[in-house]
Each structure stands twice: as C-alpha cells, then as structure tokens.
Design a protein around this motif. Structure first.
Motif, short mmCIF file in Angstrom:
data_model
loop_
_atom_site.label_atom_id
_atom_site.label_comp_id
_atom_site.label_asym_id
_atom_site.label_seq_id
_atom_site.Cartn_x
_atom_site.Cartn_y
_atom_site.Cartn_z
N ILE A 90 108.77 20.22 57.85
CA ILE A 90 107.56 20.26 58.68
C ILE A 90 106.43 20.97 57.94
CG2 ILE A 90 106.59 21.28 60.78
CD1 ILE A 90 109.10 20.44 62.22
N LEU A 91 106.73 22.01 57.20
CA LEU A 91 105.71 22.71 56.42
C LEU A 91 105.13 21.79 55.35
CD1 LEU A 91 104.22 25.38 55.93
CD2 LEU A 91 106.04 25.99 54.33
N TYR A 92 105.98 21.02 54.67
CA TYR A 92 105.50 20.07 53.67
C TYR A 92 104.58 19.03 54.32
CZ TYR A 92 105.37 16.05 50.61
OH TYR A 92 104.93 14.99 49.87
N THR A 93 104.98 18.50 55.46
CA THR A 93 104.17 17.49 56.14
C THR A 93 102.83 18.08 56.55
OG1 THR A 93 106.18 16.44 56.97
CG2 THR A 93 104.12 15.85 58.05
N HIS A 94 102.81 19.32 57.03
CA HIS A 94 101.56 19.95 57.43
C HIS A 94 100.63 20.16 56.23
CE1 HIS A 94 98.83 22.31 59.83
NE2 HIS A 94 98.85 23.25 58.90
N LEU A 95 101.17 20.63 55.12
CA LEU A 95 100.35 20.83 53.93
C LEU A 95 99.82 19.51 53.39
CD1 LEU A 95 102.39 23.60 52.12
CD2 LEU A 95 100.24 23.85 53.37
N HIS A 96 100.64 18.48 53.43
CA HIS A 96 100.19 17.16 52.99
C HIS A 96 99.09 16.63 53.91
CE1 HIS A 96 100.37 13.33 51.00
NE2 HIS A 96 100.60 12.73 52.15
N LEU A 97 99.23 16.86 55.20
CA LEU A 97 98.23 16.44 56.17
C LEU A 97 96.90 17.15 55.92
CD1 LEU A 97 98.63 14.45 58.50
CD2 LEU A 97 98.89 16.39 60.02
N GLU A 98 96.95 18.44 55.58
CA GLU A 98 95.72 19.17 55.25
C GLU A 98 95.03 18.60 54.04
OE1 GLU A 98 96.22 23.37 54.85
OE2 GLU A 98 96.73 23.64 56.96
N MET A 99 95.79 18.25 53.01
CA MET A 99 95.22 17.68 51.80
C MET A 99 94.56 16.33 52.09
SD MET A 99 95.66 15.42 48.90
CE MET A 99 97.20 14.75 49.38
N VAL A 100 95.21 15.51 52.88
CA VAL A 100 94.65 14.20 53.24
C VAL A 100 93.38 14.38 54.07
CG1 VAL A 100 95.07 12.10 54.56
CG2 VAL A 100 96.85 12.99 53.08
N ALA A 101 93.36 15.36 54.98
CA ALA A 101 92.16 15.61 55.79
C ALA A 101 90.99 16.04 54.90
CB ALA A 101 92.44 16.67 56.84
N GLN A 102 91.25 16.90 53.93
CA GLN A 102 90.17 17.36 53.03
C GLN A 102 89.62 16.23 52.20
OE1 GLN A 102 91.91 20.56 50.81
NE2 GLN A 102 91.85 21.98 52.55
N GLU A 103 90.49 15.38 51.69
CA GLU A 103 90.02 14.25 50.88
C GLU A 103 89.30 13.21 51.73
OE1 GLU A 103 90.09 13.87 47.51
OE2 GLU A 103 90.74 15.96 47.54
N SER A 104 89.77 13.00 52.96
CA SER A 104 89.14 12.02 53.84
C SER A 104 87.75 12.47 54.26
CB SER A 104 89.99 11.80 55.09
OG SER A 104 91.25 11.30 54.74
N VAL A 105 87.59 13.75 54.56
CA VAL A 105 86.28 14.25 54.97
C VAL A 105 85.31 14.23 53.79
CG1 VAL A 105 86.50 16.74 54.61
CG2 VAL A 105 85.16 15.90 56.51
N ARG A 106 85.83 14.40 52.58
CA ARG A 106 84.98 14.34 51.39
C ARG A 106 84.39 12.93 51.26
NH1 ARG A 106 85.31 12.59 46.41
NH2 ARG A 106 87.48 11.98 46.60
N ILE A 107 85.19 11.92 51.53
CA ILE A 107 84.70 10.53 51.49
C ILE A 107 83.63 10.32 52.56
CG2 ILE A 107 85.39 8.15 51.97
CD1 ILE A 107 88.00 8.75 50.57
N GLY A 108 83.86 10.89 53.75
CA GLY A 108 82.85 10.80 54.81
C GLY A 108 81.57 11.51 54.45
N GLY A 109 81.69 12.62 53.74
CA GLY A 109 80.51 13.36 53.31
C GLY A 109 79.68 12.60 52.30
#
Length: 124
Positions: A33-52
C-alpha cells in the motif's frame, strides 16, 4: 517425579505460528500500500505538470491512466478547474483516488481503504 516434555516446544510453536504469519503478511501488505501511494503521488505530480503546460483535461487523464501501474478502471482522476475555465496564471489541481484493501488475505474481513493524493501547480 520426572515427566516427559518432548512435545512442549512443538505445541508452543503451533500456538504462536498464526500470529507470526499474520504479522508477516501485515508487513508485506503495508509495504504494498505504501508503494502504491508513493507511485500515485508521482503520477499526480507529473499529471499536474502537463496541465500546467496547457494540456486539456482529457490529455491529463490519459497520461495519468497510462503511467499508473494498477487497475486503470479503479483510478479516479479529478481536475479542477476544468480546461474550459482555466487560463494562464490560474492554479490547477489534479486529484487521484484509488481504492485498496488492507489485509486482503482475510477475505471478507479486509479493511477497505482509499488512497488519495493531489498536486497543484500554476498554469503557464
């Protein structure tokens, strides 16, 4: 009077074994679960960068789905504000939610848990 105690250690081990196995499963499940959460955070940061950088909501969603290593059908992507109202200088937030089960080895007694993370950036 001397009594034989040949099976005492075996009985004690049999009593403690389920607890040890449950603890081991708990450690591995927490790590998953910790791995999934950290991976989710990385995907969120990269996705918002594309939106920016001015990409549309659909492109952000597709990127998040492609980068996530779980079941894509369970991943929920929320983007605020929508691309129709977004302009340069505004802040965009991408929120990712993913349902998980803690201790899913227990079957019906598993604990449902939703991993949720978000990231915000200014639109250029």
């Amino acid at each position: 009077m001397i009594r034989k105690q040949d099976g005492q250690s075996l009985v004690e081990f049999a009593l403690i074994l389920p607890i040890l196995l449950m603890l081991l499963v708990l450690i591995f499940d927490f790590g998953r679960i910790l791995y999934t959460h950290l991976h989710l955070e990385m995907v969120a940061q990269e996705s918002v960068r594309i939106g920016g950088l001015g990409q549309s909501d659909e492109e952000i969603r597709i990127y998040a789905m492609n980068q996530f290593h779980g079941e894509e059908s369970k991943l929920q992507v929320t983007i605020t504000p929508e691309d129709s109202t977004r302009k340069a200088g505004d802040y965009i937030t991408v929120t990712l939610s993913y349902p998980e089960e803690f201790m899913n080895v227990l079957g019906e007694a598993a604990i449902p848990y939703t991993l949720r993370t978000d990231s915000t950036i200014r639109v250029e």
